[in-house]
Enzyme design. Structure first.
Site, short mmCIF file in Angstrom:
data_model
loop_
_atom_site.label_atom_id
_atom_site.label_comp_id
_atom_site.label_asym_id
_atom_site.label_seq_id
_atom_site.Cartn_x
_atom_site.Cartn_y
_atom_site.Cartn_z
N HIS A 82 1.15 -1.49 -0.12
CA HIS A 82 0.27 -0.21 0.07
C HIS A 82 0.61 1.38 0.14
O HIS A 82 1.82 1.27 0.83
CB HIS A 82 -0.70 -0.49 1.65
CG HIS A 82 -1.71 1.53 1.57
ND1 HIS A 82 -3.16 1.23 0.86
CD2 HIS A 82 -1.53 2.43 1.63
CE1 HIS A 82 -3.22 2.32 0.81
NE2 HIS A 82 -2.74 3.11 1.61
N ASP A 161 -14.93 2.65 7.56
CA ASP A 161 -14.23 3.73 6.90
C ASP A 161 -14.73 4.65 5.62
O ASP A 161 -14.46 5.84 5.52
CB ASP A 161 -12.60 2.79 6.34
CG ASP A 161 -11.99 4.15 5.37
OD1 ASP A 161 -11.17 4.49 6.35
OD2 ASP A 161 -11.42 3.66 4.81
N ARG A 168 -14.60 12.42 7.19
CA ARG A 168 -13.06 13.73 6.71
C ARG A 168 -12.57 14.87 6.06
O ARG A 168 -12.16 15.68 5.86
CB ARG A 168 -12.23 12.59 7.32
CG ARG A 168 -12.42 11.60 8.65
CD ARG A 168 -11.70 10.58 8.61
NE ARG A 168 -9.72 10.84 8.24
CZ ARG A 168 -8.90 10.02 7.68
NH1 ARG A 168 -9.47 8.82 7.52
NH2 ARG A 168 -7.50 10.59 7.74
N SER A 183 -7.58 3.99 9.04
CA SER A 183 -8.01 3.67 7.69
C SER A 183 -7.23 3.15 6.99
O SER A 183 -7.92 1.94 6.69
CB SER A 183 -7.71 5.36 7.35
OG SER A 183 -8.60 5.56 6.26
N LYS A 187 -8.38 -1.16 6.23
CA LYS A 187 -8.84 -1.94 5.14
C LYS A 187 -7.49 -2.82 4.25
O LYS A 187 -7.83 -4.12 4.13
CB LYS A 187 -8.95 -0.88 4.02
CG LYS A 187 -9.61 0.02 4.11
CD LYS A 187 -9.31 1.27 3.06
CE LYS A 187 -8.89 1.99 3.64
NZ LYS A 187 -8.94 3.76 2.86
N1 URA Z 1 -5.54 6.95 2.09
C1 URA Z 1 -6.94 6.26 2.78
O1 URA Z 1 -7.02 5.21 3.03
N2 URA Z 1 -6.84 6.98 4.93
C2 URA Z 1 -6.67 8.01 4.66
O2 URA Z 1 -7.06 8.82 5.88
C3 URA Z 1 -5.83 8.71 3.93
C4 URA Z 1 -4.95 8.01 3.29
#
Ligand code: URA
Length: 430
Positions: A82, A161, A168, A183, A187
């Protein structure tokens, strides 16, 4: 638990008990807490922060708000990667086939671009016919058969999320380290891979502007992953200038293909090999980083990584023939007005220029043009002659091409002296 009490406790700098935080998040996911109260809670968190224990409780509640992917059917551990997002970051598209060609299952769920940063799914959709939405069964069987898959996240995965991120985004509470860490890691944990390589981007084109912030985010994410029994390692990499040369969806697919064929730009090729090295060393192959790097380079040199790329694209319904990628209507060169050294290629400015060319979206619902973007032919440290081509703009119209050329000119800074060499991989944290 009354939401107002949790908000007040956070507002006053208190630490919330894990069960209170959990109930707050799960109740919000069930629509039992209104957006205005969650907004107040997020803003209190933005100013007060969260302890490590709170960040763990938040992450666990987010994972438990929805389904998780079970990769047990693979019969062995899968790896995932990621990036926190940047300009020209097409790493996964080249990395996945290399890792899979070395015999390690690569199972990844990706996102779309937002703001000036690109998203892997948008890039993949530049490929005619490519399907980003696979069912969980299709995802697992494709990883079994082809060795890899990159798909969109299903709505069932971490629904908390999706809701919290949207809130957010409109309440100026995105850039808080615990919220970002929870967040991202919720995932990754829900998506099932056992080993996760993180790439936290640092610099003008990234969420994290300073190395200190990037390090704090990386350590928070590593702790969350390790707490969930995952192996997690993290690269901190420079996003002061775009990664590689190409920025824009089809342009980036082309560059990923070049890289898989051994002809990629030096910085991008370096990051791809370094990431493959770390992932292979984290896998069940039981090899060290020296052997991992040799195998990654061997997969490119032998052509095996490119063969896996083609198999992967076909498996997801796409046509891997690069001649079929969309091409922009207007292609315009950006010419150096003077001689000198490139001292800066402002990643943020290039990212914004690319969005304005139609390659990215200002709002989630906007359509994008997969053909447009910018190719930065000259990078920081290059010596250039007046009149040479430093970049190429790919646009929908002559007007947009003119605006793009002006914006790209402004993104370049030239100087008399070569800037000090700066590494792409700034740190590696475990
Ligand atoms: N990417 C994400 O998946 N979440 C965040 O809060 C910021 C970047």
């Amino acid at each position: 638990m009354r939401a107002v009490d949790a908000i007040q406790q956070k507002r006053d700098g208190g630490e919330l008990a894990a069960d209170v935080l959990r109930e707050l998040i799960l109740a919000y996911s069930r629509d039992e807490i209104p957006d205005y109260q969650m907004s107040a809670f997020l803003m209190a968190t933005f100013f007060r922060g969260m302890t490590s224990a709170e960040t763990v409780a938040l992450t666990e509640a987010m994972v438990d708000s929805g389904a998780t992917i079970d990769l047990a059917a693979l019969g062995r551990p899968a790896v995932d990667k990621h990036s926190t997002g940047g300009v020209g970051d097409k790493t996964s598209i080249a990395l996945g086939p290399i890792v899979a060609a070395c015999g390690v299952p690569f199972a990844k769920m990706s996102g779309r671009g937002l703001g000036h940063t690109g998203g892997t799914l948008d890039k993949l959709e530049a490929i005619p016919g490519f399907r980003i939405a696979l069912s969980e069964d299709e995802f697992v069987s494709q990883v079994t058969d082809v060795g890899m898959a990159i798909v969109s996240q299903t709505p069932e995965l971490v629904p908390a999320d999706a809701r919290l991120y949207a809130l957010r985004d409109v309440t100026a509470t995105v850039d808080q380290i615990s919220l970002i860490a929870a967040s991202i890691m919720s995932k990754k944990i829900a998506a099932g891979a056992s080993a996760i390589l993180l790439d936290v981007k640092v610099g003008a084109g990234a969420f994290m502007r300073t190395l200190d912030d990037a390090r704090e985010l990386a350590l928070a994410m590593i702790a969350l992953g390790v707490g969930a029994n995952r192996q997690v390692k993290c690269e901190l990499t420079d996003m002061g200038q775009p990664l590689g040369c190409a920025v824009g969806n089809a342009l980036e697919i082309n560059e990923a293909i070049d890289t898989l064929q051994g002809n990629g730009p030096a910085d991008f090729a370096e990051l791809v090999v370094s990431s493959a090295k770390h992932l292979l060393a984290m896998s069940d192959l039981g090899i060290d980083e020296v052997e991992s790097e040799a195998r990654a380079r061997g997969a490119i040199a032998s052509g095996r990584a490119y063969v896996v790329y083609e198999e992967w694209i076909v498996a997801q319904g796409g046509d891997p023939d690069r001649n079929l990628l969309p091409r922009a209507a207007v292609i315009r060169e950006v010419i150096a007005e003077r001689s000198g050294y490139v001292t800066e290629v402002d990643a943020l400015a290039i990212g914004i220029a690319t969005v304005q060319l139609g390659a990215g979206r200002a709002r989630k619902q906007d359509a994008i043009d997969h053909s447009t973007g910018v190719v930065c032919c000259s990078k920081r440290g290059d010596s250039i002659e007046a009149g040479s081509v430093i970049a190429v703009v790919h646009a929908r119209s002559a007007d947009e091409a003119d605006q793009g050329v002006a914006a790209v000119q402004n993104a370049y800074t030239l100087g008399e002296e070569a800037p000090p060499a700066s590494p792409l991989v700034l740190e590696f944290l475990t």
